[in-house]
Design a protein around this motif. Structure first.
Motif, mmCIF file in Angstrom:
data_model
loop_
_atom_site.group_PDB
_atom_site.id
_atom_site.type_symbol
_atom_site.label_atom_id
_atom_site.label_comp_id
_atom_site.label_asym_id
_atom_site.label_seq_id
_atom_site.Cartn_x
_atom_site.Cartn_y
_atom_site.Cartn_z
ATOM 1 N N ALA A 280 0.835 -1.204 0.000
ATOM 2 C CA ALA A 280 0.000 0.000 0.000
ATOM 3 C C ALA A 280 0.867 1.250 0.000
ATOM 4 C CB ALA A 280 -0.924 -0.007 1.215
ATOM 5 N N ILE A 281 0.365 2.310 -0.613
ATOM 6 C CA ILE A 281 1.054 3.603 -0.654
ATOM 7 C C ILE A 281 0.203 4.634 0.078
ATOM 8 C CG2 ILE A 281 1.682 5.540 -2.152
ATOM 9 C CD1 ILE A 281 2.725 3.642 -4.178
ATOM 10 N N ASN A 282 0.827 5.354 0.989
ATOM 11 C CA ASN A 282 0.165 6.449 1.693
ATOM 12 C C ASN A 282 0.697 7.765 1.138
ATOM 13 O OD1 ASN A 282 -1.327 4.785 3.531
ATOM 14 N ND2 ASN A 282 0.589 4.421 4.645
ATOM 15 N N CYS A 283 -0.166 8.517 0.488
ATOM 16 C CA CYS A 283 0.258 9.767 -0.157
ATOM 17 C C CYS A 283 0.265 10.920 0.851
ATOM 18 C CB CYS A 283 -0.671 10.106 -1.320
ATOM 19 S SG CYS A 283 -0.541 8.936 -2.693
ATOM 20 N N PRO A 284 1.271 11.806 0.726
ATOM 21 C CA PRO A 284 1.355 12.939 1.654
ATOM 22 C C PRO A 284 0.402 14.063 1.265
ATOM 23 C CG PRO A 284 3.158 13.013 0.081
ATOM 24 C CD PRO A 284 2.398 11.751 -0.205
ATOM 25 N N ASP A 285 0.177 14.970 2.226
ATOM 26 C CA ASP A 285 -0.600 16.194 1.990
ATOM 27 C C ASP A 285 -1.911 15.873 1.266
ATOM 28 O OD1 ASP A 285 1.391 17.645 3.246
ATOM 29 O OD2 ASP A 285 2.516 17.888 1.389
ATOM 30 N N ASN A 286 -2.170 16.611 0.199
ATOM 31 C CA ASN A 286 -3.442 16.432 -0.505
ATOM 32 C C ASN A 286 -3.277 15.693 -1.832
ATOM 33 O OD1 ASN A 286 -1.992 18.490 -1.609
ATOM 34 N ND2 ASN A 286 -3.698 19.924 -1.794
ATOM 35 N N LEU A 287 -2.217 14.894 -1.958
ATOM 36 C CA LEU A 287 -2.034 14.083 -3.153
ATOM 37 C C LEU A 287 -2.834 12.783 -3.025
ATOM 38 C CD1 LEU A 287 0.618 15.957 -3.073
ATOM 39 C CD2 LEU A 287 1.603 14.262 -4.593
ATOM 40 N N CYS A 288 -3.165 12.199 -4.172
ATOM 41 C CA CYS A 288 -3.971 10.980 -4.202
ATOM 42 C C CYS A 288 -3.239 9.905 -5.005
ATOM 43 C CB CYS A 288 -5.328 11.239 -4.855
ATOM 44 S SG CYS A 288 -6.304 12.523 -4.050
ATOM 45 N N TYR A 289 -3.336 8.658 -4.567
ATOM 46 C CA TYR A 289 -2.722 7.554 -5.306
ATOM 47 C C TYR A 289 -3.519 7.255 -6.581
ATOM 48 C CZ TYR A 289 -1.414 2.883 -6.745
ATOM 49 O OH TYR A 289 -1.011 1.810 -7.488
ATOM 50 N N ASP A 290 -2.772 7.048 -7.667
ATOM 51 C CA ASP A 290 -3.387 6.685 -8.944
ATOM 52 C C ASP A 290 -2.484 5.663 -9.613
ATOM 53 O OD1 ASP A 290 -4.558 6.492 -11.446
ATOM 54 O OD2 ASP A 290 -4.996 8.629 -11.590
ATOM 55 N N VAL A 291 -3.046 4.502 -9.945
ATOM 56 C CA VAL A 291 -2.251 3.469 -10.587
ATOM 57 C C VAL A 291 -1.832 3.875 -11.991
ATOM 58 C CG1 VAL A 291 -4.214 2.223 -11.586
ATOM 59 C CG2 VAL A 291 -2.116 0.969 -11.001
ATOM 60 N N CYS A 292 -2.525 4.857 -12.560
ATOM 61 C CA CYS A 292 -2.216 5.293 -13.933
ATOM 62 C C CYS A 292 -2.401 6.800 -14.044
ATOM 63 C CB CYS A 292 -3.111 4.555 -14.924
ATOM 64 S SG CYS A 292 -2.683 4.813 -16.660
ATOM 65 N N GLY A 293 -1.558 7.531 -13.335
ATOM 66 C CA GLY A 293 -1.617 8.991 -13.387
ATOM 67 C C GLY A 293 -0.807 9.549 -14.534
ATOM 68 N N SER A 294 -1.001 10.821 -14.830
ATOM 69 C CA SER A 294 -0.328 11.455 -15.966
ATOM 70 C C SER A 294 1.175 11.553 -15.740
ATOM 71 C CB SER A 294 -0.894 12.860 -16.191
ATOM 72 O OG SER A 294 -0.133 13.551 -17.166
ATOM 73 N N SER A 295 1.952 11.266 -16.799
ATOM 74 C CA SER A 295 3.399 11.460 -16.741
ATOM 75 C C SER A 295 3.774 12.895 -17.063
ATOM 76 C CB SER A 295 4.103 10.499 -17.707
ATOM 77 O OG SER A 295 3.715 10.770 -19.046
ATOM 78 N N CYS A 296 2.790 13.729 -17.354
ATOM 79 C CA CYS A 296 3.014 15.163 -17.586
ATOM 80 C C CYS A 296 2.114 15.940 -16.634
ATOM 81 C CB CYS A 296 2.701 15.546 -19.026
ATOM 82 S SG CYS A 296 3.848 14.847 -20.219
ATOM 83 N N PRO A 297 2.469 16.038 -15.368
ATOM 84 C CA PRO A 297 1.582 16.689 -14.404
ATOM 85 C C PRO A 297 1.414 18.170 -14.711
ATOM 86 C CG PRO A 297 3.762 16.398 -13.459
ATOM 87 C CD PRO A 297 3.772 15.680 -14.780
ATOM 88 N N LYS A 298 0.226 18.678 -14.437
ATOM 89 C CA LYS A 298 -0.005 20.107 -14.590
ATOM 90 C C LYS A 298 0.619 20.824 -13.400
ATOM 91 C CE LYS A 298 -4.377 19.696 -17.119
ATOM 92 N NZ LYS A 298 -5.830 19.997 -17.087
ATOM 93 N N THR A 299 1.501 21.778 -13.700
ATOM 94 C CA THR A 299 2.137 22.560 -12.650
ATOM 95 C C THR A 299 1.689 24.005 -12.769
ATOM 96 O OG1 THR A 299 4.088 23.213 -13.931
ATOM 97 C CG2 THR A 299 4.144 21.056 -12.866
ATOM 98 N N CYS A 300 1.948 24.768 -11.711
ATOM 99 C CA CYS A 300 1.575 26.182 -11.739
ATOM 100 C C CYS A 300 2.263 26.917 -12.884
ATOM 101 C CB CYS A 300 1.945 26.840 -10.402
ATOM 102 S SG CYS A 300 0.730 26.537 -9.089
ATOM 103 N N TYR A 301 3.479 26.508 -13.203
ATOM 104 C CA TYR A 301 4.237 27.207 -14.245
ATOM 105 C C TYR A 301 4.082 26.551 -15.606
ATOM 106 C CZ TYR A 301 6.385 29.380 -10.188
ATOM 107 O OH TYR A 301 6.605 30.053 -9.017
ATOM 108 N N ASP A 302 3.397 25.404 -15.653
ATOM 109 C CA ASP A 302 3.149 24.707 -16.920
ATOM 110 C C ASP A 302 4.402 24.565 -17.762
ATOM 111 O OD1 ASP A 302 -0.257 25.733 -17.722
ATOM 112 O OD2 ASP A 302 0.536 24.109 -16.501
ATOM 113 N N THR A 303 5.530 24.243 -17.104
ATOM 114 C CA THR A 303 6.757 24.009 -17.853
ATOM 115 C C THR A 303 6.531 22.842 -18.801
ATOM 116 O OG1 THR A 303 8.009 24.744 -15.939
ATOM 117 C CG2 THR A 303 9.223 23.559 -17.642
#
Length: 534
Positions: A280-303
């Motif tokens: 099992a994985i316990n995610c910190p803060d307000n992050l959520c576990y996803d078995v298939c999350g995006s490899s290009c996360p949306k960031t504030c700066y959208d680099t």
């Protein structure tokens, strides 16, 4: 797989072509080459994991010394050109990060064209030039991908990428061997301890048999999923057993399971394999576990980063509608802005030239006023109104700026060189509606051919000396000329003169591509031809 216990090699067949070009290592002892050869050895030193034969990039793997099987860590040194990026745990708090010159980088960052970011639980390094992609989970799992341009050009523990696993055990001296230890030790960096391939799974004692049973029970799930039709599970099953037998801890099934199901995900087979009682994985803060999350996360700066071939990444991700910033997830309206490498909170204001900007939703929202622009002629260095830089050595007279088309106030600004031998004196000549102002190299000012007393002004322009060095001509149509009496000329134009001038200062139309426009109506090929035309 009994042979693997003796040789340390789990695979004997070539992989499909589409499963090559991807190297990984997990635990402290398991490796998969670019061509899919999976093998095992225990080594407690540093190794060349992968490098190109031109030595443009090199990845060094640093195993933990005296690892007892659980809680061990690894680190990486990634060399790209002259840049060295270290992926390691922060000595201050133990968190994984990227370091340059022992200074921790904020993520995402870009240095010398190399992109470094955090995606889910991974620190990722990507070099677009060499198509190198390195991913580290902060613990023991490392993944390396190279582009097709690196075929037959890689070496190290990841092997020779040529879709043939038979030559993957190529030593540093170029000799192909069959024994894991001989191969691995040739890629050691610096002094190295003992390298072993012995199997830890045994039936010699009652305790050994109990441990093996625990390993078989804990690892069997690898063999039971729908992915077995796409990715051969047997090598990962054997690796899983070795980890449990080595540590006598069934929690160690997670390393090999994670490696196997990550490989499955690369080929579109998503298995939701984690459970409360299994890795099992316990995610910190307000992050959520996803078995298939995006490899290009949306960031504030959208680099802008390259997605992992549009594949997903397992781990802790931001919920939909939020953005990753400094390891936590924030709403768009709470995103800060950046300027000159500094961070500004939402609502912050800046003045940029003649425009005002406010930080809103991670973006600077600015007024769109067209600002004054400055042309510079300093010695042989020129900068046009639109920002094009060029060098030009001239010994004649040259038009820097003049009006184009019908205008109420016509002007022409000339740079005049008077040369004796190799030495040239520079003077300035400004003509406004037929009236000429001449400022010589010695600082003598003449208007309409007669020495002038300053300040001087008429309906169309004004002439004055504004400092001990600089003379200033102000033309009422929006042009200001400064000359230091030697070799520095600065011409400032107001937006009303956009696209209404020609000369060596260019067109003032916010485009550098047509700044080399000549009096004949064509574009010069280079700075020398351009200068000669004017």
């Amino acid at each position: 797989m009994g042979l693997a216990a003796v040789t340390g090699i789990y695979t004997m067949k070539d992989l499909p072509v589409e499963q090559t070009g991807y190297c990984m290592t997990w635990g402290q002892q398991h490796y998969r080459t670019f061509d899919g050869k999976i093998f095992r050895f225990q080594g407690d030193c540093s190794y060349v994991l992968a490098e190109d034969t031109d030595h443009f990039f090199t990845v060094h793997l640093h195993n933990e010394k005296n690892c007892k099987g659980k809680g061990c860590k690894r680190s990486l040194s990634v060399y790209v050109g002259d840049l060295l990026i270290q992926l390691k745990s922060d000595p201050k708090d133990g968190s994984p990060g990227a370091f340059v010159d022992d200074k921790r980088l904020p993520l995402p960052s870009a240095m010398s064209g190399v992109l470094i970011q955090r995606v889910a639980d991974f620190v990722v390094v990507r070099d677009p030039e060499s198509e190198l992609y390195v991913k580290w989970d902060g613990l023991e799992s490392i993944f390396i991908r190279v582009g097709e341009n690196q075929e037959k050009r890689t070496q190290g523990l990841c092997g020779t990428y040529d879709e043939n696993h038979q030559n993957d055990f190529t030593k540093k001296d170029g000799k192909v061997v069959s024994h894991v230890v001989e191969f691995a030790e040739s890629w050691a960096v610096g002094d190295c301890g003992n390298t072993k391939i012995n199997s830890y799974c045994s039936k010699a004692t009652e305790h050994d048999r109990c441990t093996l049973a625990k390993a078989l029970q804990g690892c069997k799930y690898i063999m039971e999923t729908k992915c077995k039709m796409v990715v051969n599970p047997a090598p990962y099953f054997e690796a899983c057993k070795e980890d449990v037998c080595f540590s006598d801890d069934d929690d160690l099934v997670c390393n090999s399971m994670s490696a196997y199901f990550r490989e499955c995900a690369r080929f579109g087979v998503i298995v939701d394999w984690r459970r409360k009682d299994r890795c099992a994985i316990n995610c910190p803060d307000n992050l959520c576990y996803d078995v298939c999350g995006s490899s290009c996360p949306k960031t504030c700066y959208d680099t802008s980063y390259n997605c992992e071939n549009n594949h997903c990444i397992e781990g802790c991700h931001c919920p939909e509608g939020t953005y990753l910033h400094n390891g936590t997830c924030v709403a768009r309206q709470d995103c800060p802005c950046q300027y000159a490498k500094q961070e500004y909170s939402p609502g912050s204001k800046l003045r940029l030239d003649c425009n005002r900007c406010v930080c809103a939703r991670g973006r600077w929202v600015c007024t769109k006023n067209v600002c004054d622009s400055v042309c510079k002629a300093v010695g042989s260095h020129f900068t046009t109104f639109d920002g094009k830089h060029f060098d030009f050595e001239g010994r004649c007279s040259y038009v820097l700026a003049r009006t184009e088309g019908m205008q109420d106030i016509a002007f022409e600004v000339k740079l005049i060189n008077t040369c004796t031998g190799f030495e040239c004196d520079r003077s300035l000549e400004v003509t406004v509606n037929g009236e000429t102002v001449h400022v010589s190299h010695a600082g003598k000012v003449e208007i309409k051919g007669k020495e002038a007393i300053l300040p001087y002004h008429n309906y169309f322009y004004a002439m004055e000396k504004v400092t001990t060095n600089f003379y200033k001509v102000t033309i009422n149509s929006g042009l200001t000329v400064l000359f230091d009496g030697k070799d520095r000329i600065y011409i400032r134009a107001k937006p009303t003169l956009c696209s209404r001038m020609r000369g060596m200062c260019g067109n003032f139309n916010a485009q550098t591509t047509d700044d080399f426009w000549t009096p004949n109506g064509d574009l010069a090929a280079n700075a020398n031809d351009f200068g000669d035309e004017w």
